[in-house]
Design a protein around this motif. Structure first.
Motif, PDB file in Angstrom:
ATOM      1  N   ILE A 618      44.681  28.324  32.521  1.00 46.32           N
ATOM      2  CA  ILE A 618      44.533  29.489  31.936  1.00 46.32           C
ATOM      3  C   ILE A 618      43.333  30.325  32.081  1.00 46.32           C
ATOM      4  N   VAL A 619      42.221  29.922  31.934  1.00 47.58           N
ATOM      5  CA  VAL A 619      40.988  30.723  32.126  1.00 47.58           C
ATOM      6  C   VAL A 619      40.992  31.333  33.580  1.00 47.58           C
ATOM      7  N   PRO A 620      41.211  30.404  34.681  1.00 53.96           N
ATOM      8  CA  PRO A 620      41.021  31.138  36.072  1.00 53.96           C
ATOM      9  C   PRO A 620      42.425  31.985  36.199  1.00 53.96           C
ATOM     10  N   THR A 621      43.471  31.816  35.804  1.00 53.97           N
ATOM     11  CA  THR A 621      44.479  32.755  35.882  1.00 53.97           C
ATOM     12  C   THR A 621      44.094  34.226  34.970  1.00 53.97           C
ATOM     13  N   ALA A 622      43.746  34.036  33.973  1.00 55.86           N
ATOM     14  CA  ALA A 622      43.013  35.385  33.104  1.00 55.86           C
ATOM     15  C   ALA A 622      42.073  35.861  33.969  1.00 55.86           C
ATOM     16  N   ILE A 656      40.297  44.748  29.529  1.00 56.42           N
ATOM     17  CA  ILE A 656      39.531  43.835  30.349  1.00 56.42           C
ATOM     18  C   ILE A 656      38.513  43.025  29.354  1.00 56.42           C
ATOM     19  N   ARG A 657      37.997  44.139  28.251  1.00 55.02           N
ATOM     20  CA  ARG A 657      37.312  43.537  27.177  1.00 55.02           C
ATOM     21  C   ARG A 657      37.985  42.278  26.611  1.00 55.02           C
ATOM     22  N   GLU A 658      39.424  42.651  26.001  1.00 49.71           N
ATOM     23  CA  GLU A 658      40.034  41.516  25.431  1.00 49.71           C
ATOM     24  C   GLU A 658      39.920  40.238  26.004  1.00 49.71           C
ATOM     25  N   ILE A 659      40.316  40.434  27.431  1.00 49.70           N
ATOM     26  CA  ILE A 659      40.358  39.188  28.224  1.00 49.70           C
ATOM     27  C   ILE A 659      39.102  38.408  28.434  1.00 49.70           C
ATOM     28  N   SER A 660      38.089  39.411  28.364  1.00 54.08           N
ATOM     29  CA  SER A 660      36.881  38.595  28.335  1.00 54.08           C
ATOM     30  C   SER A 660      36.450  37.887  26.999  1.00 54.08           C
ATOM     31  N   ARG A 661      36.761  38.601  26.049  1.00 55.68           N
ATOM     32  CA  ARG A 661      36.600  38.103  24.596  1.00 55.68           C
ATOM     33  C   ARG A 661      37.304  36.642  24.390  1.00 55.68           C
ATOM     34  N   ARG A 662      38.610  36.778  24.921  1.00 53.20           N
ATOM     35  CA  ARG A 662      39.222  35.403  24.789  1.00 53.20           C
ATOM     36  C   ARG A 662      38.882  34.201  25.789  1.00 53.20           C
ATOM     37  N   VAL A 663      38.691  34.741  26.958  1.00 53.60           N
ATOM     38  CA  VAL A 663      38.036  33.694  27.922  1.00 53.60           C
ATOM     39  C   VAL A 663      36.854  33.020  27.201  1.00 53.60           C
ATOM     40  N   THR A 664      36.081  33.799  26.825  1.00 56.71           N
ATOM     41  CA  THR A 664      34.715  33.543  26.267  1.00 56.71           C
ATOM     42  C   THR A 664      34.814  32.382  25.176  1.00 56.71           C
ATOM     43  N   GLU A 665      35.726  32.656  24.261  1.00 61.48           N
ATOM     44  CA  GLU A 665      36.115  32.065  23.150  1.00 61.48           C
ATOM     45  C   GLU A 665      36.680  30.538  23.511  1.00 61.48           C
ATOM     46  N   ILE A 666      37.564  30.944  24.402  1.00 62.35           N
ATOM     47  CA  ILE A 666      38.399  29.644  24.932  1.00 62.35           C
ATOM     48  C   ILE A 666      37.470  28.546  25.310  1.00 62.35           C
ATOM     49  N   LYS A 667      36.347  29.067  26.163  1.00 57.77           N
ATOM     50  CA  LYS A 667      35.373  28.113  26.832  1.00 57.77           C
ATOM     51  C   LYS A 667      34.437  27.591  25.826  1.00 57.77           C
ATOM     52  N   LEU A 669      35.232  27.038  22.579  1.00 55.74           N
ATOM     53  CA  LEU A 669      35.880  26.169  21.319  1.00 55.74           C
ATOM     54  C   LEU A 669      36.210  25.006  22.177  1.00 55.74           C
ATOM     55  N   VAL A 670      36.401  24.962  23.641  1.00 55.76           N
ATOM     56  CA  VAL A 670      36.805  23.734  24.448  1.00 55.76           C
ATOM     57  C   VAL A 670      35.334  22.949  24.183  1.00 55.76           C
ATOM     58  N   ARG A 671      34.320  23.637  24.657  1.00 59.80           N
ATOM     59  CA  ARG A 671      33.305  22.697  24.642  1.00 59.80           C
ATOM     60  C   ARG A 671      32.964  22.047  23.413  1.00 59.80           C
ATOM     61  N   GLU A 672      33.012  22.644  22.002  1.00 63.86           N
ATOM     62  CA  GLU A 672      32.889  22.247  20.765  1.00 63.86           C
ATOM     63  C   GLU A 672      33.703  21.041  20.683  1.00 63.86           C
ATOM     64  N   MET A 673      34.978  21.277  20.952  1.00 61.48           N
ATOM     65  CA  MET A 673      35.985  20.225  20.809  1.00 61.48           C
ATOM     66  C   MET A 673      35.616  19.129  21.728  1.00 61.48           C
ATOM     67  N   ILE A 674      35.036  18.990  22.754  1.00 56.80           N
ATOM     68  CA  ILE A 674      34.603  17.976  23.493  1.00 56.80           C
ATOM     69  C   ILE A 674      33.537  17.297  22.781  1.00 56.80           C
ATOM     70  N   PHE A 701      42.651  22.658  18.039  1.00 55.37           N
ATOM     71  CA  PHE A 701      43.882  22.984  18.735  1.00 55.37           C
ATOM     72  C   PHE A 701      44.460  24.291  18.475  1.00 55.37           C
ATOM     73  N   GLU A 702      44.811  24.619  17.312  1.00 55.23           N
ATOM     74  CA  GLU A 702      45.461  26.017  16.885  1.00 55.23           C
ATOM     75  C   GLU A 702      44.684  27.163  17.340  1.00 55.23           C
ATOM     76  N   GLN A 703      43.243  26.824  17.190  1.00 57.40           N
ATOM     77  CA  GLN A 703      42.269  28.028  17.477  1.00 57.40           C
ATOM     78  C   GLN A 703      42.455  28.248  19.344  1.00 57.40           C
ATOM     79  N   ILE A 704      42.467  27.248  19.787  1.00 61.73           N
ATOM     80  CA  ILE A 704      42.620  27.551  21.140  1.00 61.73           C
ATOM     81  C   ILE A 704      43.874  28.033  21.756  1.00 61.73           C
ATOM     82  N   ARG A 705      44.791  27.560  21.184  1.00 57.13           N
ATOM     83  CA  ARG A 705      46.393  27.933  21.392  1.00 57.13           C
ATOM     84  C   ARG A 705      46.274  29.286  21.025  1.00 57.13           C
ATOM     85  N   ASP A 706      45.750  29.882  19.954  1.00 53.78           N
ATOM     86  CA  ASP A 706      45.912  31.378  19.599  1.00 53.78           C
ATOM     87  C   ASP A 706      45.108  32.212  20.831  1.00 53.78           C
ATOM     88  N   HIS A 707      44.191  31.937  21.223  1.00 50.13           N
ATOM     89  CA  HIS A 707      43.732  32.684  22.353  1.00 50.13           C
ATOM     90  C   HIS A 707      44.610  32.591  23.476  1.00 50.13           C
TER      91      HIS A 707
END
Length: 732
Positions: A618-622, A656-667, A669-674, A701-707
């Motif tokens: 998802i992140v590379p596609t975004a 572009i800002r929206e995508i940047s914010r969501r990509v940053t949040e995904i990364k 949240l994934v780090r914290e989940m790990i 799960f739901e937080q990452i999914r939402d983004h």
């Protein structure tokens, strides 16, 4: 990855229904043709061997080695008529699936020539490697020995070129490592307890049988689309995916016309089921798009459970032939109905009386009321045990959601039957503690005698009730579609046996004190009706008002799986499961350990798959789409004046800002989940790990999914890597 999605859609466009040919237009010509049932036994076994099997099934008489050899030889002769080459002990370990190890009939004879042989020793008992099956600490990994033993009550059957022999699975020390062993014990316990209570009314009743009619819900997804969704392949559910503009809101799928490809799949499935003696009868579209249901005629609970496990395996294999994948996960798609496995449970006597159906006279109706009231008490006392029996990492997404009962256990009786119980209480209370007069007993019996005419056409169905009376059975609707029915049946039947034993003891105590039998029964019924009143609920189980009302009644509402599973260790559950000798201490402790470990592992797998998809797909596609937008902005800047550029590029800059914010949040949240996962993995006990995964890993799960789902709406459809809900749900 996006190429795989579009290749899948292209492949799907060329699908056609597969041809399915019936061996005969007459079902009876091939029904149970692949089952070594009594008809085949009479043909292939000597009379004494046939009688030995019947006595083992009906009386529990052990089968001698000599008879076992005769039975094995007859079974092999029958199997060879189907060109069978192998045999297997077919069992149900604690993996929510079945297991089998195929051995050929091949052996060396005395003169070292190859012969085909199948002995009674191989039929009755085998020793598979038990080291890799879940055991909950019953044995060490290096202690690999386990035993499978023939379940004579469940007939052998043929699948492909293999003779399958249903068996129990136990450890070297005799502890159960499967579902079948405790199920058989629970069925024996309720048989004895129910028979004892029945004999208060009819001394001719010698046995009580448990019947089960399951309803298997499932989704079908085209195999090309399935293979393009790593989350479906690895977890059985979509961990991300925005809802389709159209899903089930028009209610046009339920009972609708079955698509041709699905019809072909269903035809072949029914054909194979009927060959195996599985009496499947009903098929239809369910509520959600691409969701369906299969249901058989009810059978003895042990055989019905074997058949359900066999059907699930058949469905997976036959679906592949039709370019489908079956989804048994309870909630494969967010926002639409999940799938359950409704268990229709009843008790019937050996002389044909359904104990959950009104009788033909007052005595028969007293028997009916007695068992209905004992069911009320059973569920009331054992609500936590019943919930534990259906709790899993997958079913927790379904309970309380669309078309699924809540985590609060309650019973729906229907207002007419509920009113009759309340009337019975009033009439017994009017008599007080003094001896009932003949007139008072007559009034009670006359009232009870009217039950059949009151219930006729007056038993509605409450689809929000987890345990609903439906006229002649109880429907336990909380069980999940991927589960083994035995888990729920063990809990229900063991709890019912315990309750009936307590009821009988209370009645006997009053009789010993000089109270008449009928009056003693009425008094205990009254006490139980009053004591269990909190469990009766006729309203909307989905409503928030019911949650509040249930709390006022003292009913439990446990939504977290580890907490629900730990209720197996509660005092009441131990009284039931240990007291009725369904489990011993080791077996009960191991069950809890196994279920906690399964929960942990499934959440862990979902976490890993979600992290991989989010970061590597998802992140590379975004970012790719974001770079396109940046190139577009640079081109606009070259063409337009600064004033026009600022006006026309505003929306693209925001995107572009929206995508940047969501990509940053995904990364993030994934780090914290790990990190949360790593912390949980270092905890020492399985209980601590399960609670840590529930409380600290799953919330991500739901937080990452939402983004991710928001990005799905923002990124160009042409480069989105995963098949979307509209494609998964509406591709036929």
């Amino acid at each position: 990855m996006s190429k795989m999605r579009f290749f899948a859609l292209q492949e799907l466009a060329n699908r056609k229904p597969a041809e399915v040919t019936n061996p005969s237009n007459k079902l009876s010509d091939y029904y149970a043709s692949h089952v070594f049932d009594r008809k085949k036994m009479q043909e292939y076994l000597p009379r004494e061997a046939f009688n030995a099997v019947l006595n083992a099934v009906e009386k529990g008489t052990p089968i001698s080695r000599e008879m076992a050899d005769l039975i094995a030889n007859g079974m092999k002769s029958w199997a060879k008529s189907f060109n069978v080459t192998h045999y297997t002990h077919w069992f149900q370990p604690l993996t929510d699936g079945t297991a089998e190890k195929h051995d050929g009939f091949i052996e060396f004879g005395d003169d070292t020539e190859v012969i085909e042989r199948f002995s009674g020793k191989l039929l009755i008992q085998q020793e598979p490697d038990a080291s890799s099956f879940p055991n909950g600490g019953i044995r060490n990994t290096f202690e690999a020995r386990g035993y499978t033993a023939w379940d004579v009550s469940s007939p052998a059957f043929i699948v492909d070129s293999t003779l399958c022999i249903p068996t129990v699975f136990i450890s070297y020390t005799g502890d159960a490592l499967d579902y079948k062993t405790p199920l058989l014990k629970a069925l024996a316990a309720v048989d004895k307890a129910a028979t004892d209570v029945c004999q208060l009314f009819d001394k001719n009743i010698a046995r009580v049988y448990t019947n089960l009619g399951w309803e298997q819900e499932y989704f079908l997804v085209d195999s090309a689309l399935f293979n393009a969704r790593p989350d479906l392949c690895l977890t059985g559910r979509t961990l991300m995916g925005h809802s389709s503009a159209k899903d089930q809101q028009l209610e046009d799928h339920y009972f609708g016309s079955i698509p041709p490809r699905v019809t072909a799949f269903m035809k072949e499935l029914e054909l194979e089921c009927h060959k195996l003696g599985i009496p499947v009868k009903t098929r239809h579209n369910e509520v959600a798009p691409n969701q369906f249901e299969l249901a058989p005629i009810f059978e003895n609970a042990n055989i019905a459970n074997d058949h359900n496990q066999l059907v699930m395996d058949l469905m997976k294999r036959i679906a592949q032939k039709h370019k489908f994948n079956v989804l048994f996960h309870e909630k494969p798609f967010s926002g639409i109905n999940g799938s359950g496995k409704h268990c229709n449970w009843s008790l019937c006597t050996d002389n044909g009386i359904n104990l959950f159906a009104p009788g033909k006279n007052p005595k028969g109706n007293m028997l009916f009321i007695t068992f209905i009231v004992n069911v009320l008490m059973m569920v009331y006392k054992n609500q936590d045990l019943l919930r534990a029996s259906i709790s899993s990492a997958s079913n927790c997404y379904r309970l309380g959601a669309n078309e699924a009962p809540p985590a609060i256990l309650s019973i729906f009786l229907g207002k007419h039957l509920a009113n009759k119980l309340d009337e019975l209480v009033e009439q017994v209370e009017q008599a007080g503690n003094t001896k009932m007069t003949p007139e008072e007993k007559t009034i009670l019996k006359l009232g009870i005698g009217r039950i059949p005419e009151i219930l006729l056409d007056n038993t509605d169905r409450n689809r929000t009730s987890p345990f609903a009376f439906t006229g002649n059975r109880f429907e336990f609707r909380a069980a999940g579609s991927s589960s083994n029915c035995a888990a729920a049946m063990i809990a229900i039947n063991a709890a019912m046996a315990h309750q009936l034993n307590e009821f009988k003891a209370a009645v006997d105590k009053l009789i010993d004190a000089g109270v008449g039998r009928d009056e003693a029964i009425f008094r205990i019924l009254k006490e139980n009706i009053l004591a269990s009143k909190a469990i009766r609920f006729e309203g909307d189980g989905y409503s928030d008002e019911w949650k509040q009302e249930a709390a006022r009644r003292g009913l439990t509402n446990i939504c977290h799986v580890p907490e629900a599973l730990m209720k197996y260790n509660d005092e009441q559950a131990r009284k039931v499961l240990l007291g009725e000798k369904v489990f011993n201490e080791n077996e009960l402790a191991s069950r809890v350990e196994v279920e906690l470990e399964k929960y942990t592992m499934k959440v862990q797998i979902e976490s890993r798959v979600l992290g991989d998809l989010a970061i590597n797909h998802i992140v590379p596609t975004a970012i790719t789409y974001q770079n396109r937008l940046l190139d577009n902005l640079r081109g606009m800047k070259e063409v337009f004046s600064e004033e026009e550029f600022n006006e026309l590029s505003h929306d693209r800059k925001e995107l572009i800002r929206e995508i940047s914010r969501r990509v940053t949040e995904i990364k993030r949240l994934v780090r914290e989940m790990i990190e949360a996962r790593k912390t949980a993995n270092h905890l020492s006990s399985q209980e601590e790990k399960a609670f840590s995964y529930e409380e600290n890993v799953r919330p991500y799960f739901e937080q990452i999914r939402d983004h991710v789902d928001h990005l799905e709406l923002e990124v160009d459809d042409e480069i989105w890597p995963l098949p979307k809900y509209r494609e998964l749900l509406f591709s036929k």
